[in-house]
Design a protein around this motif. Structure first.
Motif, PDB file in Angstrom:
ATOM      1  N   VAL A 112      48.528  45.884  47.168  1.00 20.28           N
ATOM      2  CA  VAL A 112      47.561  44.821  47.412  1.00 20.28           C
ATOM      3  C   VAL A 112      46.749  45.114  48.668  1.00 20.28           C
ATOM      4  O   VAL A 112      45.524  44.923  48.680  1.00 20.28           O
ATOM      5  CB  VAL A 112      48.283  43.463  47.553  1.00 20.28           C
ATOM      6  N   ALA A 113      47.409  45.582  49.727  1.00 20.92           N
ATOM      7  CA  ALA A 113      46.701  45.901  50.972  1.00 20.92           C
ATOM      8  C   ALA A 113      45.672  47.002  50.761  1.00 20.92           C
ATOM      9  O   ALA A 113      44.631  47.041  51.430  1.00 20.92           O
ATOM     10  CB  ALA A 113      47.706  46.312  52.054  1.00 20.92           C
ATOM     11  N   GLY A 114      45.948  47.874  49.802  1.00 25.57           N
ATOM     12  CA  GLY A 114      45.010  48.963  49.506  1.00 25.57           C
ATOM     13  C   GLY A 114      43.916  48.558  48.532  1.00 25.57           C
ATOM     14  O   GLY A 114      43.080  49.377  48.139  1.00 25.57           O
ATOM     15  N   GLY A 115      43.928  47.295  48.102  1.00 26.16           N
ATOM     16  CA  GLY A 115      42.892  46.821  47.190  1.00 26.16           C
ATOM     17  C   GLY A 115      43.070  47.296  45.776  1.00 26.16           C
ATOM     18  O   GLY A 115      42.098  47.421  45.027  1.00 26.16           O
ATOM     19  N   HIS A 116      44.325  47.551  45.367  1.00 26.04           N
ATOM     20  CA  HIS A 116      44.591  48.024  44.007  1.00 26.04           C
ATOM     21  C   HIS A 116      45.355  46.972  43.214  1.00 26.04           C
ATOM     22  O   HIS A 116      46.188  47.304  42.377  1.00 26.04           O
ATOM     23  CB  HIS A 116      45.395  49.323  44.033  1.00 26.04           C
ATOM     24  N   GLY A 117      45.083  45.709  43.468  1.00 21.26           N
ATOM     25  CA  GLY A 117      45.792  44.625  42.799  1.00 21.26           C
ATOM     26  C   GLY A 117      45.311  44.408  41.386  1.00 21.26           C
ATOM     27  O   GLY A 117      44.527  45.174  40.830  1.00 21.26           O
ATOM     28  N   GLY A 118      45.767  43.307  40.797  1.00 24.13           N
ATOM     29  CA  GLY A 118      45.358  42.940  39.459  1.00 24.13           C
ATOM     30  C   GLY A 118      45.860  43.847  38.375  1.00 24.13           C
ATOM     31  O   GLY A 118      45.252  44.012  37.335  1.00 24.13           O
ATOM     32  N   ARG A 119      47.052  44.441  38.576  1.00 19.36           N
ATOM     33  CA  ARG A 119      47.567  45.366  37.586  1.00 19.36           C
ATOM     34  C   ARG A 119      48.330  44.607  36.543  1.00 19.36           C
ATOM     35  O   ARG A 119      49.406  44.297  36.619  1.00 19.36           O
ATOM     36  CB  ARG A 119      48.416  46.445  38.250  1.00 19.36           C
ATOM     37  N   ASP A 156      36.511  43.461  33.523  1.00 16.87           N
ATOM     38  CA  ASP A 156      36.226  42.448  32.512  1.00 16.87           C
ATOM     39  C   ASP A 156      34.937  41.709  32.865  1.00 16.87           C
ATOM     40  O   ASP A 156      34.802  41.165  33.976  1.00 16.87           O
ATOM     41  CB  ASP A 156      37.398  41.455  32.456  1.00 16.87           C
ATOM     42  N   PRO A 157      33.954  41.677  31.958  1.00 17.49           N
ATOM     43  CA  PRO A 157      32.674  41.021  32.257  1.00 17.49           C
ATOM     44  C   PRO A 157      32.789  39.511  32.436  1.00 17.49           C
ATOM     45  O   PRO A 157      31.862  38.869  32.955  1.00 17.49           O
ATOM     46  CB  PRO A 157      31.810  41.376  31.035  1.00 17.49           C
ATOM     47  N   ARG A 158      33.903  38.921  32.011  1.00 17.71           N
ATOM     48  CA  ARG A 158      34.087  37.477  32.146  1.00 17.71           C
ATOM     49  C   ARG A 158      34.479  37.070  33.561  1.00 17.71           C
ATOM     50  O   ARG A 158      34.428  35.890  33.912  1.00 17.71           O
ATOM     51  CB  ARG A 158      35.153  36.993  31.157  1.00 17.71           C
ATOM     52  N   VAL A 159      34.873  38.047  34.376  1.00 17.16           N
ATOM     53  CA  VAL A 159      35.326  37.763  35.733  1.00 17.16           C
ATOM     54  C   VAL A 159      34.129  37.501  36.652  1.00 17.16           C
ATOM     55  O   VAL A 159      33.145  38.236  36.625  1.00 17.16           O
ATOM     56  CB  VAL A 159      36.168  38.940  36.279  1.00 17.16           C
ATOM     57  N   THR A 160      34.237  36.448  37.458  1.00 19.41           N
ATOM     58  CA  THR A 160      33.156  36.101  38.380  1.00 19.41           C
ATOM     59  C   THR A 160      33.175  37.037  39.589  1.00 19.41           C
ATOM     60  O   THR A 160      34.111  37.810  39.780  1.00 19.41           O
ATOM     61  CB  THR A 160      33.306  34.651  38.867  1.00 19.41           C
ATOM     62  N   ARG A 161      32.137  36.925  40.398  1.00 17.36           N
ATOM     63  CA  ARG A 161      32.063  37.778  41.591  1.00 17.36           C
ATOM     64  C   ARG A 161      33.210  37.468  42.550  1.00 17.36           C
ATOM     65  O   ARG A 161      33.880  38.376  43.034  1.00 17.36           O
ATOM     66  CB  ARG A 161      30.710  37.565  42.288  1.00 17.36           C
ATOM     67  N   ILE A 162      33.445  36.177  42.814  1.00 17.14           N
ATOM     68  CA  ILE A 162      34.574  35.784  43.663  1.00 17.14           C
ATOM     69  C   ILE A 162      35.883  36.161  42.988  1.00 17.14           C
ATOM     70  O   ILE A 162      36.830  36.635  43.624  1.00 17.14           O
ATOM     71  CB  ILE A 162      34.536  34.273  43.951  1.00 17.14           C
ATOM     72  N   GLY A 163      35.937  35.974  41.682  1.00 15.80           N
ATOM     73  CA  GLY A 163      37.150  36.288  40.929  1.00 15.80           C
ATOM     74  C   GLY A 163      37.536  37.754  41.035  1.00 15.80           C
ATOM     75  O   GLY A 163      38.722  38.097  41.094  1.00 15.80           O
ATOM     76  N   ARG A 164      36.536  38.628  41.067  1.00 12.96           N
ATOM     77  CA  ARG A 164      36.824  40.063  41.185  1.00 12.96           C
ATOM     78  C   ARG A 164      37.512  40.368  42.516  1.00 12.96           C
ATOM     79  O   ARG A 164      38.440  41.173  42.581  1.00 12.96           O
ATOM     80  CB  ARG A 164      35.523  40.859  41.057  1.00 12.96           C
ATOM     81  N   PHE A 165      37.037  39.692  43.578  1.00 13.13           N
ATOM     82  CA  PHE A 165      37.652  39.863  44.896  1.00 13.13           C
ATOM     83  C   PHE A 165      39.062  39.300  44.899  1.00 13.13           C
ATOM     84  O   PHE A 165      39.995  39.921  45.429  1.00 13.13           O
ATOM     85  CB  PHE A 165      36.800  39.170  45.958  1.00 13.13           C
ATOM     86  N   LEU A 166      39.248  38.131  44.297  1.00  9.67           N
ATOM     87  CA  LEU A 166      40.568  37.502  44.256  1.00  9.67           C
ATOM     88  C   LEU A 166      41.564  38.377  43.518  1.00  9.67           C
ATOM     89  O   LEU A 166      42.715  38.529  43.944  1.00  9.67           O
ATOM     90  CB  LEU A 166      40.478  36.133  43.575  1.00  9.67           C
ATOM     91  N   ARG A 167      41.140  38.961  42.407  1.00  9.15           N
ATOM     92  CA  ARG A 167      42.032  39.822  41.631  1.00  9.15           C
ATOM     93  C   ARG A 167      42.366  41.102  42.375  1.00  9.15           C
ATOM     94  O   ARG A 167      43.488  41.606  42.286  1.00  9.15           O
ATOM     95  CB  ARG A 167      41.386  40.147  40.283  1.00  9.15           C
ATOM     96  N   LYS A 168      41.384  41.637  43.074  1.00 12.15           N
ATOM     97  CA  LYS A 168      41.596  42.891  43.799  1.00 12.15           C
ATOM     98  C   LYS A 168      42.739  42.766  44.797  1.00 12.15           C
ATOM     99  O   LYS A 168      43.542  43.680  44.970  1.00 12.15           O
ATOM    100  CB  LYS A 168      40.313  43.300  44.516  1.00 12.15           C
ATOM    101  N   TYR A 169      42.810  41.606  45.444  1.00 14.19           N
ATOM    102  CA  TYR A 169      43.852  41.375  46.452  1.00 14.19           C
ATOM    103  C   TYR A 169      44.908  40.376  45.982  1.00 14.19           C
ATOM    104  O   TYR A 169      45.693  39.878  46.779  1.00 14.19           O
ATOM    105  CB  TYR A 169      43.212  40.907  47.761  1.00 14.19           C
ATOM    106  N   ARG A 170      44.898  40.091  44.672  1.00 18.20           N
ATOM    107  CA  ARG A 170      45.877  39.208  44.038  1.00 18.20           C
ATOM    108  C   ARG A 170      45.919  37.804  44.631  1.00 18.20           C
ATOM    109  O   ARG A 170      46.950  37.116  44.551  1.00 18.20           O
ATOM    110  CB  ARG A 170      47.273  39.833  44.081  1.00 18.20           C
TER     111      ARG A 170
END
Length: 247
Positions: free
Chosen positions: A240-247, A131-145
């Motif tokens: 989450v540990a594998g970086g596949h969060g945000g589902r 999603d283009p609305r997600v910030t750079r930090i936000g992308r990391f936060l979502r990746k690991y929930r």
């Protein structure tokens, strides 16, 4: 061949028991086909007559673990808050109305992972992959929930459980309950931080995705148990540990 319609079908797969023909194959697929379900199934199926004591125990465990988890996670949450503030101005915590148990709405908490006023231009819309609305930090936060950590407070308040169907926004619920059969069944329990649909199905952002996720939610509702909850939590940790969060 076709499943018998008058004979009891019993399958045991991975410790789960399914006692009626419409859901016999669900033990193999992990979901219940909406095309095979009839309204009477929710009345006569054993899986939808839940023990009051199991609900009490689930709530007690949720409360205890969430309180401990909030204390343990506090240092990490402070670091996340600092990172968000350094990247952009705006609220650290994002509050969004979601539909919970028995259609009761509540304010779900998340660390803000999108830019400020993300929906100002186009209104409410499903978050999408990349999603283009997600910030750079936000992308990391979502990746690991990590953006979900404030929901520990929602668990303490009783709005949510650790495991259950993920709560949706009222505007989407109104649409989905008209287009997806039996959609309101997912509101018979507290929504969860994670759920069977989240660990089984890919990221979804459409009515079709909601349809398929409900099939997994119905499977969870029929087979609810503390053992099943633990299995879902363990699988969530691996995702989450594998970086596949945000589902």
């Amino acid at each position: 061949g076709a499943l018998p319609t008058r004979e009891l079908v019993t399958l045991r797969v991975r410790g789960l028991r399914v006692d009626d023909a419409p859901t016999a194959l669900s033990a193999l697929t992990g979901r219940i086909s909406l095309q095979a379900v009839k309204p009477s199934w929710f009345v006569f199926s054993d899986g939808f007559h839940r023990s009051k004591w199991n609900d009490v125990l689930k709530r007690a465990l949720d409360l205890a673990v969430a309180m401990v988890g909030l204390v343990v996670a506090m240092p990490l949450m402070i670091l996340v808050a600092i990172a968000i503030r350094l990247e952009s101005k705006g609220a650290l915590i994002y509050r969004q109305t979601r539909v919970g148990r028995m259609d009761k709405c509540f304010e779900m908490l998340k660390f803000r992972s999108m830019c400020v006023d993300a929906e100002k231009a186009n209104g409410a819309q499903w978050a999408s992959h990349n999603d283009p609305r997600v910030t750079r930090i936000g992308r990391f936060l979502r990746k690991y929930r990590l953006d979900e950590l404030p929901q520990l407070w929602n668990v303490i308040l009783g709005d949510m459980s650790f495991v259950g169907p993920r709560p949706e926004r009222p505007c989407f619920v109104e649409d989905l309950r008209q287009r997806v059969p039996y959609y309101d069944e997912r509101h018979s329990v507290r929504p969860g931080l994670t759920g069977w649909a989240q660990v089984q199905y890919t990221y979804g952002s459409s009515v079709e995705d909601a349809f398929h996720k409900l099939e997994y939610d119905l499977f969870y509702l029929k087979n609810m148990s503390l053992t099943f909850d633990v299995a879902i939590i363990l699988k969530t940790i691996r995702i989450v540990a594998g970086g596949h969060g945000g589902r």
